[in-house]
Design a protein around this motif. Structure first.
Motif, PDB file in Angstrom:
ATOM      1  N   ARG A 102      59.224  40.962  53.693  1.00 40.93           N
ATOM      2  CA  ARG A 102      59.774  39.763  53.064  1.00 40.93           C
ATOM      3  C   ARG A 102      61.092  39.404  53.740  1.00 40.93           C
ATOM      4  O   ARG A 102      61.796  40.262  54.245  1.00 40.93           O
ATOM      5  N   ASP A 103      61.441  38.142  53.685  1.00 42.84           N
ATOM      6  CA  ASP A 103      62.736  37.662  54.154  1.00 42.84           C
ATOM      7  C   ASP A 103      63.810  38.258  53.237  1.00 42.84           C
ATOM      8  O   ASP A 103      63.787  38.042  52.024  1.00 42.84           O
ATOM      9  N   ALA A 104      64.748  38.998  53.799  1.00 37.73           N
ATOM     10  CA  ALA A 104      65.783  39.667  52.999  1.00 37.73           C
ATOM     11  C   ALA A 104      66.699  38.681  52.278  1.00 37.73           C
ATOM     12  O   ALA A 104      67.326  39.047  51.289  1.00 37.73           O
ATOM     13  N   THR A 105      66.748  37.435  52.729  1.00 40.43           N
ATOM     14  CA  THR A 105      67.598  36.446  52.051  1.00 40.43           C
ATOM     15  C   THR A 105      66.870  35.771  50.892  1.00 40.43           C
ATOM     16  O   THR A 105      67.467  34.980  50.162  1.00 40.43           O
ATOM     17  N   ARG A 106      65.573  36.091  50.724  1.00 43.46           N
ATOM     18  CA  ARG A 106      64.759  35.504  49.647  1.00 43.46           C
ATOM     19  C   ARG A 106      63.946  36.602  48.968  1.00 43.46           C
ATOM     20  O   ARG A 106      62.716  36.537  48.910  1.00 43.46           O
ATOM     21  N   LEU A 107      64.637  37.593  48.433  1.00 44.81           N
ATOM     22  CA  LEU A 107      63.968  38.757  47.857  1.00 44.81           C
ATOM     23  C   LEU A 107      63.198  38.456  46.584  1.00 44.81           C
ATOM     24  O   LEU A 107      62.173  39.068  46.324  1.00 44.81           O
ATOM     25  N   ALA A 137      71.355  41.134  44.617  1.00 41.95           N
ATOM     26  CA  ALA A 137      72.057  41.260  43.330  1.00 41.95           C
ATOM     27  C   ALA A 137      71.413  40.358  42.281  1.00 41.95           C
ATOM     28  O   ALA A 137      71.155  40.788  41.148  1.00 41.95           O
ATOM     29  N   GLY A 138      71.122  39.116  42.641  1.00 43.83           N
ATOM     30  CA  GLY A 138      70.528  38.163  41.703  1.00 43.83           C
ATOM     31  C   GLY A 138      69.132  38.554  41.257  1.00 43.83           C
ATOM     32  O   GLY A 138      68.717  38.230  40.141  1.00 43.83           O
ATOM     33  N   GLY A 140      68.083  41.639  40.797  1.00 38.51           N
ATOM     34  CA  GLY A 140      68.068  42.922  40.094  1.00 38.51           C
ATOM     35  C   GLY A 140      67.728  44.113  40.973  1.00 38.51           C
ATOM     36  O   GLY A 140      67.357  45.164  40.475  1.00 38.51           O
ATOM     37  N   TRP A 141      67.890  43.967  42.287  1.00 40.15           N
ATOM     38  CA  TRP A 141      67.571  45.042  43.225  1.00 40.15           C
ATOM     39  C   TRP A 141      68.677  46.088  43.310  1.00 40.15           C
ATOM     40  O   TRP A 141      68.466  47.169  43.847  1.00 40.15           O
ATOM     41  N   LEU A 142      69.884  45.773  42.815  1.00 40.61           N
ATOM     42  CA  LEU A 142      71.039  46.642  42.986  1.00 40.61           C
ATOM     43  C   LEU A 142      71.539  47.206  41.664  1.00 40.61           C
ATOM     44  O   LEU A 142      71.666  46.486  40.677  1.00 40.61           O
ATOM     45  N   ALA A 143      71.860  48.482  41.662  1.00 40.89           N
ATOM     46  CA  ALA A 143      72.481  49.118  40.499  1.00 40.89           C
ATOM     47  C   ALA A 143      73.952  48.698  40.445  1.00 40.89           C
ATOM     48  O   ALA A 143      74.566  48.454  41.492  1.00 40.89           O
ATOM     49  N   PRO A 144      74.540  48.605  39.260  1.00 41.83           N
ATOM     50  CA  PRO A 144      75.977  48.328  39.181  1.00 41.83           C
ATOM     51  C   PRO A 144      76.741  49.396  39.962  1.00 41.83           C
ATOM     52  O   PRO A 144      76.426  50.580  39.893  1.00 41.83           O
TER      53      PRO A 144
END
Length: 184
Positions: A102-107, A137-138, A140-144
């Protein structure tokens, strides 16, 4: 190209056969993982790794070799996908590694994660890191508090989006690596 540390130290990884993929050198990977082990309380051990613009997958495979729990490789390129699949098969880590073509800028919304350690190594001088990190981040791929490493050409402007805190920037010849965290 080879794994420079951990369980698979010395194992070779397939390299690109054509232009368009710029793998992180063995020396730079070794330097980055030394920083992670000593300056960031071994952020690799048991980490969920998100490798954006993964290319050969060298950063994610290195993390798995050094004790990361899982690695998610994101790259839309056909050659990159083949190299990553080849690496997963050769290292026998299919239960801990997943390729998302996938395009990393459009996860979009997360299907894996959340990641605690992120490598972002986009094509240099195209300002793609902020868009990819914002998408991660938008979606939900990243933990706080996720630790972020962005590899970019030395002299590039800011590489982190506004919701990320820059911790430090280190120069390695023509490459600069920015260490940051997702705030919140």
């Amino acid at each position: 190209m080879r794994i420079v540390g951990g369980e698979w130290r010395g194992r070779r990884l397939a390299g690109p056969k054509a232009e368009g993929i710029r793998p992180t050198s063995d020396r730079l990977r070794e330097a980055l993982f030394n920083v992670l082990a000593h300056a960031y309380e071994d952020a690799v051990e048991d980490a969920v790794v998100l490798d954006l613009f993964a290319g050969t997958g060298a950063l994610g495979f290195e993390a798995l070799s050094r004790g990361a729990a899982r690695a998610i490789f994101v790259d839309e390129g056909r050659q990159a996908g083949g190299l990553i699949r080849e690496g997963i098969a050769a290292l026998g880590c299919g239960d801990r590694a997943r390729l998302i073509p996938r395009d990393a800028t459009r996860l979009g919304p997360a299907t894996e994660g959340p990641a605690t350690l992120v490598f972002c190594d986009p094509p240099y001088r195209k300002n793609l890191a902020p868009a990819a990190l914002t998408a991660a981040a938008g979606g939900g791929w990243l933990a706080p508090g996720a630790l972020i490493l962005v590899e970019e050409a030395a002299g590039a402007g800011p590489v982190l989006p506004p919701d990320f805190e820059e911790l430090e920037r280190r120069s390695y010849g023509e490459t600069a690596v920015t260490f940051g965290r997702l705030e919140g």
